[in-house]
Design a protein around this motif. Structure first.
Motif, PDB file in Angstrom:
ATOM      1  N   VAL A 118      -0.192   3.201 -12.706  1.00 24.43           N
ATOM      2  CA  VAL A 118       0.370   1.847 -12.777  1.00 24.43           C
ATOM      3  C   VAL A 118       1.771   1.785 -12.170  1.00 24.43           C
ATOM      4  O   VAL A 118       2.045   0.885 -11.354  1.00 24.43           O
ATOM      5  N   PRO A 119       2.701   2.702 -12.492  1.00 25.03           N
ATOM      6  CA  PRO A 119       3.995   2.658 -11.804  1.00 25.03           C
ATOM      7  C   PRO A 119       3.867   2.858 -10.295  1.00 25.03           C
ATOM      8  O   PRO A 119       4.588   2.219  -9.517  1.00 25.03           O
ATOM      9  N   THR A 120       2.940   3.729  -9.878  1.00 18.50           N
ATOM     10  CA  THR A 120       2.739   3.948  -8.443  1.00 18.50           C
ATOM     11  C   THR A 120       2.264   2.676  -7.761  1.00 18.50           C
ATOM     12  O   THR A 120       2.765   2.297  -6.689  1.00 18.50           O
ATOM     13  N   LEU A 121       1.308   1.986  -8.365  1.00 20.68           N
ATOM     14  CA  LEU A 121       0.797   0.747  -7.770  1.00 20.68           C
ATOM     15  C   LEU A 121       1.853  -0.355  -7.793  1.00 20.68           C
ATOM     16  O   LEU A 121       1.911  -1.187  -6.883  1.00 20.68           O
ATOM     17  N   THR A 122       2.697  -0.360  -8.817  1.00 19.47           N
ATOM     18  CA  THR A 122       3.787  -1.332  -8.859  1.00 19.47           C
ATOM     19  C   THR A 122       4.739  -1.114  -7.692  1.00 19.47           C
ATOM     20  O   THR A 122       5.141  -2.067  -7.000  1.00 19.47           O
ATOM     21  N   ALA A 123       5.091   0.152  -7.456  1.00 17.13           N
ATOM     22  CA  ALA A 123       5.964   0.471  -6.330  1.00 17.13           C
ATOM     23  C   ALA A 123       5.287   0.133  -5.008  1.00 17.13           C
ATOM     24  O   ALA A 123       5.907  -0.412  -4.085  1.00 17.13           O
ATOM     25  N   ALA A 124       3.981   0.440  -4.910  1.00 17.79           N
ATOM     26  CA  ALA A 124       3.240   0.154  -3.677  1.00 17.79           C
ATOM     27  C   ALA A 124       3.173  -1.348  -3.416  1.00 17.79           C
ATOM     28  O   ALA A 124       3.218  -1.795  -2.263  1.00 17.79           O
ATOM     29  N   ALA A 125       3.087  -2.141  -4.486  1.00 12.89           N
ATOM     30  CA  ALA A 125       3.050  -3.595  -4.318  1.00 12.89           C
ATOM     31  C   ALA A 125       4.349  -4.110  -3.706  1.00 12.89           C
ATOM     32  O   ALA A 125       4.341  -5.053  -2.907  1.00 12.89           O
ATOM     33  N   GLY A 126       5.462  -3.470  -4.071  1.00 11.88           N
ATOM     34  CA  GLY A 126       6.735  -3.887  -3.513  1.00 11.88           C
ATOM     35  C   GLY A 126       6.989  -3.364  -2.113  1.00 11.88           C
ATOM     36  O   GLY A 126       7.831  -3.908  -1.389  1.00 11.88           O
ATOM     37  N   ALA A 127       6.250  -2.320  -1.724  1.00 13.17           N
ATOM     38  CA  ALA A 127       6.455  -1.694  -0.413  1.00 13.17           C
ATOM     39  C   ALA A 127       5.496  -2.222   0.644  1.00 13.17           C
ATOM     40  O   ALA A 127       5.609  -1.868   1.816  1.00 13.17           O
ATOM     41  N   THR A 128       4.530  -3.060   0.247  1.00  8.10           N
ATOM     42  CA  THR A 128       3.525  -3.592   1.171  1.00  8.10           C
ATOM     43  C   THR A 128       3.437  -5.105   0.985  1.00  8.10           C
ATOM     44  O   THR A 128       3.948  -5.661   0.000  1.00  8.10           O
ATOM     45  N   THR A 129       2.735  -5.752   1.906  1.00 10.29           N
ATOM     46  CA  THR A 129       2.609  -7.214   1.805  1.00 10.29           C
ATOM     47  C   THR A 129       1.170  -7.717   1.917  1.00 10.29           C
ATOM     48  O   THR A 129       0.853  -8.791   1.401  1.00 10.29           O
ATOM     49  N   ARG A 130       0.296  -6.976   2.590  1.00 11.62           N
ATOM     50  CA  ARG A 130      -1.076  -7.455   2.847  1.00 11.62           C
ATOM     51  C   ARG A 130      -2.144  -6.576   2.202  1.00 11.62           C
ATOM     52  O   ARG A 130      -3.221  -7.059   1.857  1.00 11.62           O
TER      53      ARG A 130
END
Length: 303
Positions: free
Chosen positions: A54-66
């Motif tokens: 979950v923390p990894t996906l949270t960070a990934a959500a902020g690092a990507t847009t599409r």
């Protein structure tokens, strides 16, 4: 039938030492979804770095847009529906509605026993299926209703509030991993996608042809489960997480090998193939240049 290509990025690299770069590169390469495993540790990675999904996906959500993001898969081994629902609603909001929940009954890996007390034994396959059968419908309710109370055999909730709910309506999609009859019924009733890794009994001694026959049988049983509730199985995405069939890593050895593999599985009815991000000196080792060619060229070659 068109085919989508996704990837799994294992959470074994520090975010600022390559983790962020991998997720951003996955978006640049055009993958449909980038997943990660939701485990406390996993097989040969047990004694090395491993970070939370979950923390990894949270960070990934902020690092990507599409790029779509998700777990492959989450299980009841160490999750509770109430707390998981709150985390998923938050993730869906942070990502702008880009989360898919891959979910399964769980296996006998390390995190199946990490929370056991002294003298407790691991759950049997039947017990895992029993919990899964309660977990998925309750999670469905928690993600679609403002307030949920539930007094079940394994899980309880008392006025669990989940306002404002998911960005994706009526909730974020479930990709249900299943091969047995009970799991396939859950996929048919609650899933927007179905996930399989093939038949594990064939991994060591089976052939690619054996695997294709087994997968065809799984899809036939999934179709029957959909028919039983009046659902058209064609509306359910069918996802193969690669790397666990008798082919092992051979489809990743060249673009031509992967296109052949992908074509055979598209003919079976699969809508999505998921390949592992290359990890040197592991079961998922692959030439990075070949991997990137597969990501950018394979789907187009299938026509």
């Amino acid at each position: 039938m068109s085919l989508r290509l996704s990837t799994v990025i294992l959470p074994h690299v520090r975010w600022h030492e390559g983790g962020r770069a991998a997720w951003q590169r996955a978006e640049e390469l055009g993958f449909h979804t980038a997943f990660t495993y939701d485990h406390l540790s996993w097989r040969t990675f047990r004694d090395g770095p491993w970070f939370g999904a979950v923390p990894t996906l949270t960070a990934a959500a902020g690092a990507t847009t599409r790029l779509r993001l998700g777990t492959l898969v989450t299980s009841p081994n160490f999750r509770h529906p109430v707390t998981l629902a709150k985390e998923l609603i938050s993730l869906d909001d942070i990502s702008g509605g880009r989360i898919t929940l891959g979910i399964g009954a769980g296996g006998t890996g390390f995190d199946a026993t990490t929370l056991l007390g002294s003298g407790e034994r691991p759950w049997t396959p039947r017990e895992r299926a029993d919990r899964f059968g309660e977990f998925v419908p309750l999670l469905d309710r928690l993600l679609t209703e403002d307030s949920v109370s539930h007094d079940g055999t394994f899980y309880s909730a008392y006025e669990a509030r989940n306002i404002p709910g998911c960005v994706q309506r009526p909730r974020l999609p479930f990709a249900v991993a299943a091969t047995g009859p009970r799991g396939l019924r859950l996929a048919a009733r609650h899933g927007q996608a179905w996930v399989t890794t093939g038949d594990p009994k064939l991994f060591e001694t089976g052939t690619p042809e054996d695997s294709v026959r087994a997968l065809r049988g799984q899809i036939e049983r999934l179709t029957a489960a959909c028919d039983a509730i009046g659902r058209d199985a064609a509306g359910l995405d069918k996802v193969l997480l690669t790397g666990f069939t008798p082919d092992r890593g051979r489809p990743m050895e060249s673009l031509d090998a992967f296109v052949d593999f992908a074509g055979r599985h598209r003919e079976l009815g699969f809508t999505d193939l998921v390949i592992h991000w290359p990890i040197p000196d592991s079961d998922f080792a692959a030439d990075e240049k070949v991997f990137e060619r597969i990501a950018t060229e394979a789907v187009a070659q299938l026509g």
